[in-house]
Design a protein around this motif. Sequence first.
Motif, PDB file in Angstrom:
ATOM      1  N   LEU A 165       0.832  -1.207   0.000  1.00 44.47           N
ATOM      2  CA  LEU A 165       0.000   0.000   0.000  1.00 44.47           C
ATOM      3  C   LEU A 165       0.864   1.254   0.000  1.00 44.47           C
ATOM      4  O   LEU A 165       0.576   2.215  -0.727  1.00 44.47           O
ATOM      5  N   LEU A 166       1.918   1.252   0.796  1.00 46.01           N
ATOM      6  CA  LEU A 166       2.822   2.404   0.824  1.00 46.01           C
ATOM      7  C   LEU A 166       3.482   2.614  -0.528  1.00 46.01           C
ATOM      8  O   LEU A 166       3.553   3.741  -1.040  1.00 46.01           O
ATOM      9  N   ALA A 167       3.962   1.523  -1.139  1.00 43.34           N
ATOM     10  CA  ALA A 167       4.683   1.637  -2.405  1.00 43.34           C
ATOM     11  C   ALA A 167       3.766   2.031  -3.552  1.00 43.34           C
ATOM     12  O   ALA A 167       4.112   2.885  -4.378  1.00 43.34           O
ATOM     13  N   SER A 168       2.572   1.425  -3.606  1.00 41.26           N
ATOM     14  CA  SER A 168       1.685   1.692  -4.745  1.00 41.26           C
ATOM     15  C   SER A 168       0.857   2.943  -4.534  1.00 41.26           C
ATOM     16  O   SER A 168       0.965   3.911  -5.285  1.00 41.26           O
ATOM     17  N   GLY A 169       0.042   2.957  -3.478  1.00 42.26           N
ATOM     18  CA  GLY A 169      -0.784   4.126  -3.217  1.00 42.26           C
ATOM     19  C   GLY A 169       0.047   5.354  -2.901  1.00 42.26           C
ATOM     20  O   GLY A 169      -0.088   6.407  -3.534  1.00 42.26           O
ATOM     21  N   GLY A 170       0.949   5.207  -1.923  1.00 43.55           N
ATOM     22  CA  GLY A 170       1.797   6.343  -1.556  1.00 43.55           C
ATOM     23  C   GLY A 170       2.712   6.764  -2.676  1.00 43.55           C
ATOM     24  O   GLY A 170       2.907   7.966  -2.929  1.00 43.55           O
ATOM     25  N   GLY A 171       3.287   5.799  -3.374  1.00 44.56           N
ATOM     26  CA  GLY A 171       4.202   6.125  -4.471  1.00 44.56           C
ATOM     27  C   GLY A 171       3.517   6.888  -5.590  1.00 44.56           C
ATOM     28  O   GLY A 171       4.058   7.871  -6.117  1.00 44.56           O
ATOM     29  N   LEU A 172       2.326   6.469  -5.969  1.00 48.57           N
ATOM     30  CA  LEU A 172       1.605   7.141  -7.051  1.00 48.57           C
ATOM     31  C   LEU A 172       1.126   8.526  -6.632  1.00 48.57           C
ATOM     32  O   LEU A 172       1.132   9.465  -7.441  1.00 48.57           O
ATOM     33  N   ILE A 173       0.714   8.677  -5.370  1.00 52.41           N
ATOM     34  CA  ILE A 173       0.313  10.001  -4.893  1.00 52.41           C
ATOM     35  C   ILE A 173       1.503  10.946  -4.905  1.00 52.41           C
ATOM     36  O   ILE A 173       1.415  12.097  -5.370  1.00 52.41           O
ATOM     37  N   LEU A 174       2.638  10.480  -4.405  1.00 51.60           N
ATOM     38  CA  LEU A 174       3.842  11.316  -4.392  1.00 51.60           C
ATOM     39  C   LEU A 174       4.308  11.668  -5.797  1.00 51.60           C
ATOM     40  O   LEU A 174       4.856  12.755  -6.027  1.00 51.60           O
ATOM     41  N   ALA A 175       4.069  10.752  -6.756  1.00 52.86           N
ATOM     42  CA  ALA A 175       4.522  10.993  -8.132  1.00 52.86           C
ATOM     43  C   ALA A 175       3.789  12.156  -8.788  1.00 52.86           C
ATOM     44  O   ALA A 175       4.246  12.677  -9.814  1.00 52.86           O
TER      45      ALA A 175
END
Length: 429
Positions: A165-175
């Motif tokens: 969740l951190l890598a996918s959700g958080g990563g895409l939001i940060l991107a």
Amino acid sequence: MTGDPEPRSARTIARSVFSGRMLVVALMGFVSGLPLLLTGSVLQAWMKDAGVDLATIGLFALAGIPYTLKFVWAPLFDRYVPIALGRRRGWLLLVQLALIGALVLLAQSDPAGAPLGVAIAALLVTFFSASQDIVVDAYRREVLADDEQGLGAALAVNGYRLGMLLASGGGLILADHWAFPAVYLLMAGCMLVGVATTLLAPEPGAPAGHPRSLREAVIDPFVDYFQRPDAVAILLFILLYKIGDAMAAHMTTPFYLDVGFTKTEIGAVVKLFGFWATVAGGLVGGVVILRLGIVRALWGFGILQALSTAAFVALAVVGPELGALTAVIAFENLSSGLGTSAYVAFMATLTNRRFTATQYALLSSLMGIPRVLAAAPTGWLAAELGWAVFFLGCALAAIPGLWVLAWLQRRGTLQRPAEVPACSPCRPW
């Protein structure tokens, strides 16, 4: 493999739940889940943003091959012991540092100008990520007692989901706010949680008779497994136990849309609420296994899984009622979390601590077969039978697995005494 032990008292259950061993298992699960989607959905978004064509993006699915072939090099982790930190922590530190390096390399790659370089970096990430999974699974098996495997599996799986969740959700939001290379560097930094955990965690006690040659590490795990009673029937049980659940899960999103639910409703109820329901189910399942034992839990949770799959039949009849969807998702995801905790714990108890890495890698690869083969014809079956009959069939598909479980119990195969934990110095944790 063990039979069910005497029920634990509330005090000993609480001591296990709040032990340092369980915290280590959860943190190791987190860092195992973190890299997975960094070579999946997040990398796809980066490549799409960079203007890479869809055909090339599709080919990057091949970067995930190491996850399915990890049993090939798993014997190396049983056979060889690094010069520092011991057999499990030594390997963990090495592969975690290599994984961080591979993520940094991926962050510095150029999807538009050098897709081959991206592919090589992504393959390195998945190779070291799969290697980390091998050693983390072996560590969990060896540091926990047999009746703690259910709770350990639940914490590891939930930590894995949080990492994803951190890598996918958080990563895409940060991107949306940072460049993708910065996002990947941040995720590489998050992997330091794993390094710190490895350095501070206790090393499991080395079992007597661990492999002294590469031949022993490759051949002996198979010989050891197939010498046990009803070895083939146990493998059949692993294949069948969650087959109905896997078939139903593969077609749920088309089902929701076909029934008439909106994408927002699916996202809010199925993905967000369902995620936490699965987490809760796993945690409850782990505690229940401490009380009841793995075999009784396999029975109870297996029946609940079948009933929760059958609940989709009612949803197909009721139609797009949000309350009905919420109730079904709560029941199904809780049951799935419960079943997964018992299922993973059962596989852990099958392994011999002399060959934990190899045998667990093989069994976990076998566990994934129903998700691929049984799920493949589900679209055709749903179209031919209709949703109600399809989900009823998925619920009934649980019966063969439970029948094999009953057969194994009648033969006494599941009643061997519990193995003495190999990590006696770690027990105060």
